[in-house]
Design a protein around this motif. Sequence first.
Motif, PDB file in Angstrom:
ATOM      1  N   ALA A 113       0.849  -1.188   0.000  1.00 29.82           N
ATOM      2  CA  ALA A 113       0.000   0.000   0.000  1.00 29.82           C
ATOM      3  C   ALA A 113       0.884   1.238   0.000  1.00 29.82           C
ATOM      4  O   ALA A 113       2.017   1.208   0.481  1.00 29.82           O
ATOM      5  N   GLY A 114       0.381   2.304  -0.556  1.00 29.09           N
ATOM      6  CA  GLY A 114       1.159   3.544  -0.612  1.00 29.09           C
ATOM      7  C   GLY A 114       2.093   3.613  -1.790  1.00 29.09           C
ATOM      8  O   GLY A 114       2.888   4.544  -1.894  1.00 29.09           O
ATOM      9  N   ARG A 144       0.860  10.406  -0.647  1.00 31.52           N
ATOM     10  CA  ARG A 144       1.572   9.651  -1.660  1.00 31.52           C
ATOM     11  C   ARG A 144       2.376  10.534  -2.610  1.00 31.52           C
ATOM     12  O   ARG A 144       3.491  10.218  -3.010  1.00 31.52           O
ATOM     13  N   ASP A 175       2.944   3.901  14.294  1.00 33.76           N
ATOM     14  CA  ASP A 175       3.232   2.601  13.699  1.00 33.76           C
ATOM     15  C   ASP A 175       2.542   2.409  12.357  1.00 33.76           C
ATOM     16  O   ASP A 175       2.821   1.481  11.633  1.00 33.76           O
ATOM     17  N   ASP A 176       1.629   3.289  12.024  1.00 31.77           N
ATOM     18  CA  ASP A 176       0.894   3.150  10.774  1.00 31.77           C
ATOM     19  C   ASP A 176       1.658   3.858   9.666  1.00 31.77           C
ATOM     20  O   ASP A 176       1.285   4.925   9.196  1.00 31.77           O
ATOM     21  N   VAL A 177       2.738   3.217   9.213  1.00 28.33           N
ATOM     22  CA  VAL A 177       3.596   3.842   8.210  1.00 28.33           C
ATOM     23  C   VAL A 177       2.844   4.050   6.911  1.00 28.33           C
ATOM     24  O   VAL A 177       2.881   5.112   6.303  1.00 28.33           O
ATOM     25  N   VAL A 178       2.145   3.002   6.484  1.00 29.97           N
ATOM     26  CA  VAL A 178       1.469   3.065   5.197  1.00 29.97           C
ATOM     27  C   VAL A 178       0.378   4.118   5.199  1.00 29.97           C
ATOM     28  O   VAL A 178       0.249   4.894   4.265  1.00 29.97           O
ATOM     29  N   GLY A 193       5.401  -2.119  10.020  1.00 30.67           N
ATOM     30  CA  GLY A 193       4.311  -1.151   9.897  1.00 30.67           C
ATOM     31  C   GLY A 193       3.761  -0.986   8.499  1.00 30.67           C
ATOM     32  O   GLY A 193       3.103   0.009   8.211  1.00 30.67           O
ATOM     33  N   LEU A 194       4.055  -1.942   7.609  1.00 31.53           N
ATOM     34  CA  LEU A 194       3.564  -1.837   6.236  1.00 31.53           C
ATOM     35  C   LEU A 194       2.551  -2.948   5.946  1.00 31.53           C
ATOM     36  O   LEU A 194       2.709  -4.068   6.417  1.00 31.53           O
ATOM     37  N   LEU A 203       4.665   1.793  -2.418  1.00 30.52           N
ATOM     38  CA  LEU A 203       6.054   1.484  -2.092  1.00 30.52           C
ATOM     39  C   LEU A 203       6.479   0.186  -2.772  1.00 30.52           C
ATOM     40  O   LEU A 203       5.647  -0.653  -3.117  1.00 30.52           O
ATOM     41  N   GLU A 240      12.418   2.475  -1.601  1.00 33.77           N
ATOM     42  CA  GLU A 240      12.498   3.917  -1.428  1.00 33.77           C
ATOM     43  C   GLU A 240      13.240   4.274  -0.129  1.00 33.77           C
ATOM     44  O   GLU A 240      13.109   3.571   0.871  1.00 33.77           O
ATOM     45  N   ILE A 251       2.090   7.319   4.678  1.00 34.36           N
ATOM     46  CA  ILE A 251       2.645   7.500   3.333  1.00 34.36           C
ATOM     47  C   ILE A 251       1.531   7.565   2.296  1.00 34.36           C
ATOM     48  O   ILE A 251       1.573   8.373   1.372  1.00 34.36           O
ATOM     49  N   LYS A 252       0.532   6.721   2.475  1.00 32.69           N
ATOM     50  CA  LYS A 252      -0.562   6.670   1.508  1.00 32.69           C
ATOM     51  C   LYS A 252      -1.307   8.001   1.462  1.00 32.69           C
ATOM     52  O   LYS A 252      -1.680   8.487   0.393  1.00 32.69           O
ATOM     53  N   VAL A 265      12.951   6.020   2.561  1.00 31.11           N
ATOM     54  CA  VAL A 265      12.059   6.739   3.469  1.00 31.11           C
ATOM     55  C   VAL A 265      12.515   6.448   4.905  1.00 31.11           C
ATOM     56  O   VAL A 265      12.769   5.298   5.258  1.00 31.11           O
TER      57      VAL A 265
END
Lengths: 149, 113
Positions: free
Chosen positions: A84-85, B109, B99-102, A144-145, A87, B61, B105-106, B63
Amino acid sequence: MPHTAEHSSPNGALSSRARSRGREADTPPFQVEETSSYKRDFERLGPGDRAQVRKRLNFLLPLFEGDRRAFFAHASRPVAPNLAGGLTSTLYILRATPRLRVLLAYDLDPLFETLTFTLLRVLSHDLLEKDFLKAAEAFHRTHGLDLKK
Amino acid sequence: MAQPKGLVDDYGILMQCQKILPSDRHRLKLLEALAELENNECHARREFPKTRLHKIVGIEEAVYRADIDKMSGWRLHLQYGAQDKRLYLKDVTAGKKHDDVVGTIKARRERYE
């Protein structure tokens, strides 16, 4: 400067190169981290398989620095994990022996100038796409992904 | 005096921090975090004791996450520009969401390359 001696960890993979942080070469040094799942899988192998996996990793992992095309000739994945995102996952399967595969992820860190391989599992050669995705999901979740469904 | 490391704030993250950080103590922590991220000595030693700057593992990436305050979990998301060797501030995450990386990032984006 040429690579210095390699060291084997208790579980057989390379631990690190004794080169100082990429100062003497264009490519960064690399480190190997073993997850508890990998250690458990490795311990379950017979002595012959352990030696083969160790030997194969000692050969393949340095290829990433020196000849990335050759490294990826030995790496594959049934499907790219869809993170998601947008990546890009770095999870791959290495062919360790005709019967065994090592699941790993690599991390090229341009800021710290490090290359880290994370060894995740030792799996059978007949692993399925769903097994791969399950392992990928578990790995990425610990950082966390999430995978997109 | 050593040249500070470039830190780019194209998205007004610092302004956002000023608005959403819960207390002056957190704002002071942010200042300390920014000082460390700009500190060329920290980059030379590759040691970031306050922010614990680290790459998010398992992705292509570059990040990074950096603590503003370890205890409450406020963090900065940054991306490293390999071309100009500068750090780009991308987002600030609230304590409960660190902790909610996505999710982070989402939601932003377009900021990540």
